[in-house]
Design a protein around this motif. Sequence first.
Motif, PDB file in Angstrom:
ATOM      1  N   THR A  32      -9.355   2.538  -8.929  1.00 37.23           N
ATOM      2  CA  THR A  32      -9.546   1.433  -8.193  1.00 37.23           C
ATOM      3  C   THR A  32      -8.667  -0.095  -8.651  1.00 37.23           C
ATOM      4  OG1 THR A  32     -11.974   1.888  -7.989  1.00 37.23           O
ATOM      5  CG2 THR A  32     -11.398  -0.330  -7.385  1.00 37.23           C
ATOM      6  N   ARG A  33      -8.104  -0.681  -7.505  1.00 39.05           N
ATOM      7  CA  ARG A  33      -7.431  -1.954  -7.731  1.00 39.05           C
ATOM      8  C   ARG A  33      -7.618  -2.871  -6.457  1.00 39.05           C
ATOM      9  NH1 ARG A  33      -3.076   1.010  -5.107  1.00 39.05           N
ATOM     10  NH2 ARG A  33      -1.912  -0.390  -3.805  1.00 39.05           N
ATOM     11  N   GLU A  67      -3.317   5.432   0.785  1.00 35.91           N
ATOM     12  CA  GLU A  67      -4.322   4.264   0.671  1.00 35.91           C
ATOM     13  C   GLU A  67      -4.473   3.724   2.022  1.00 35.91           C
ATOM     14  OE1 GLU A  67      -2.833   3.329  -3.718  1.00 35.91           O
ATOM     15  OE2 GLU A  67      -2.027   2.023  -2.167  1.00 35.91           O
ATOM     16  N   ILE A 122      -9.911  -1.254  -3.484  1.00 37.52           N
ATOM     17  CA  ILE A 122      -9.456   0.253  -2.645  1.00 37.52           C
ATOM     18  C   ILE A 122      -9.236   1.357  -3.949  1.00 37.52           C
ATOM     19  CG2 ILE A 122      -8.274  -0.942  -0.914  1.00 37.52           C
ATOM     20  CD1 ILE A 122      -5.602   0.292  -2.225  1.00 37.52           C
ATOM     21  N   ARG A 123      -9.427   2.720  -3.664  1.00 37.30           N
ATOM     22  CA  ARG A 123      -9.208   3.522  -4.380  1.00 37.30           C
ATOM     23  C   ARG A 123      -7.713   4.283  -4.216  1.00 37.30           C
ATOM     24  NH1 ARG A 123     -12.987   5.756  -7.714  1.00 37.30           N
ATOM     25  NH2 ARG A 123     -14.442   4.761  -6.589  1.00 37.30           N
ATOM     26  N   GLY A 124      -7.034   4.041  -5.210  1.00 35.19           N
ATOM     27  CA  GLY A 124      -5.666   4.609  -5.172  1.00 35.19           C
ATOM     28  C   GLY A 124      -5.371   5.704  -5.776  1.00 35.19           C
ATOM     29  N   LYS A 125      -4.132   5.909  -6.148  1.00 36.78           N
ATOM     30  CA  LYS A 125      -3.589   7.409  -6.844  1.00 36.78           C
ATOM     31  C   LYS A 125      -4.288   7.549  -7.977  1.00 36.78           C
ATOM     32  CE  LYS A 125       0.878   9.109  -8.034  1.00 36.78           C
ATOM     33  NZ  LYS A 125       2.335   8.719  -7.977  1.00 36.78           N
ATOM     34  N   ARG A 134       6.678  -0.535   1.045  1.00 38.61           N
ATOM     35  CA  ARG A 134       6.042  -0.800  -0.180  1.00 38.61           C
ATOM     36  C   ARG A 134       7.138  -1.441  -1.349  1.00 38.61           C
ATOM     37  NH1 ARG A 134       1.925   0.681  -3.899  1.00 38.61           N
ATOM     38  NH2 ARG A 134       2.677   1.755  -5.787  1.00 38.61           N
ATOM     39  N   LEU A 147       0.678  -1.306  -0.036  1.00 43.25           N
ATOM     40  CA  LEU A 147       0.173   0.055   0.027  1.00 43.25           C
ATOM     41  C   LEU A 147       0.852   1.195   0.085  1.00 43.25           C
ATOM     42  CD1 LEU A 147      -2.673  -1.086   2.823  1.00 43.25           C
ATOM     43  CD2 LEU A 147      -3.203  -0.680   0.293  1.00 43.25           C
ATOM     44  N   ARG A 148       0.150   2.314  -0.670  1.00 44.16           N
ATOM     45  CA  ARG A 148       0.922   3.711  -0.410  1.00 44.16           C
ATOM     46  C   ARG A 148       0.391   4.195   0.849  1.00 44.16           C
ATOM     47  NH1 ARG A 148      -1.105   3.642  -5.850  1.00 44.16           N
ATOM     48  NH2 ARG A 148       0.618   3.835  -7.557  1.00 44.16           N
ATOM     49  N   GLY A 169      -0.456  -1.057  -8.557  1.00 49.12           N
ATOM     50  CA  GLY A 169      -1.525   0.144  -9.010  1.00 49.12           C
ATOM     51  C   GLY A 169      -0.622   0.984  -9.872  1.00 49.12           C
TER      52      GLY A 169
END
Length: 302
Positions: free
Chosen positions: A174-175, A151, A167-170, A244, A147-148, A266
């Motif tokens: 969504t990934r 996130e 999840i909704r990321g950068k 990460r 994860l970032r 992602g």
Amino acid sequence: MRGADNHQLLSAFLDVLRYERQLARSTITTYQRLLEAHLDELEQPLNEVDQETLQRLLNRAHQCGMKSRTLNQHRAAWRGLYGWLCERGYMATDPAEALVLPKQRDKPLLKALSPDAIANLLRPPPDDEPLDLRDHAILELFYSSGLRLAELAALDASIAGKTSAAIRGKGDKTRNIYIGQAANQALARWLKVREGWLAPERAESALFISQRGTRLTHRGIQQAIVRYGKKFLPDQPLHPHMLRHSFAGHVLQSSQNIRAVQELLGHSSLNTTQIYTHLDFQHLSQVYDQSHPRARAKIKKK
């Protein structure tokens, strides 16, 4: 009123991003910041700018030490603005379309933890002290799922117990992420004590909270990692992206599947993921004999 005309055009462009293209608020804020700085550098109206002027500004920023990622952000913002000006008939040709990023020096290799260091760092805390349980769960989840920071900060407690989640990321994309057994065990231990920090009158959905009972901020997560690292891996400075990087490097070395790592992280471009091919861990232990051993290996108790 030349400057005013420039700012009026910029304001109209930002409205297009906001109301027509409906970009994420963070993206619009970034574009606004970069383009306002751009207007301050210009000595002519936007519709009179040529490619030579833009390339000179880009080269000068590089000479002043601006990193390639930031330079690319500037170029993307300029391309968006000048492309829109061409679409609306303010300009005949797009001066930003053929801009070239100045050549960068070789990037330093990403810093990552060795598998042995990860194993030492992620041993469960010896007691049920809530702060250690929370911080251990944070570290496990970072390493388990790649994860970032943003996130992880946005996760809600409802994710606990799941083996995967969307999840909704950068970039508002969504990934799917995957949560290993060790991470879920750490989350379960944390959730048992989490209620003790919740305010009775306040409903808080956040997975990770502060001792005041509120969602843990980005800064709070960074401080938690540093604090936990000093206690359990004192010779190694830690930050969220190091975990990460470690996740990506270990999975890539074990699986040799860069496309899969790209999806797990992602990344929109494979070029971004390829930097992990330079991570060389000489002491990969037998525990890490699968794509992500902490996620897949069974914990044996006798």
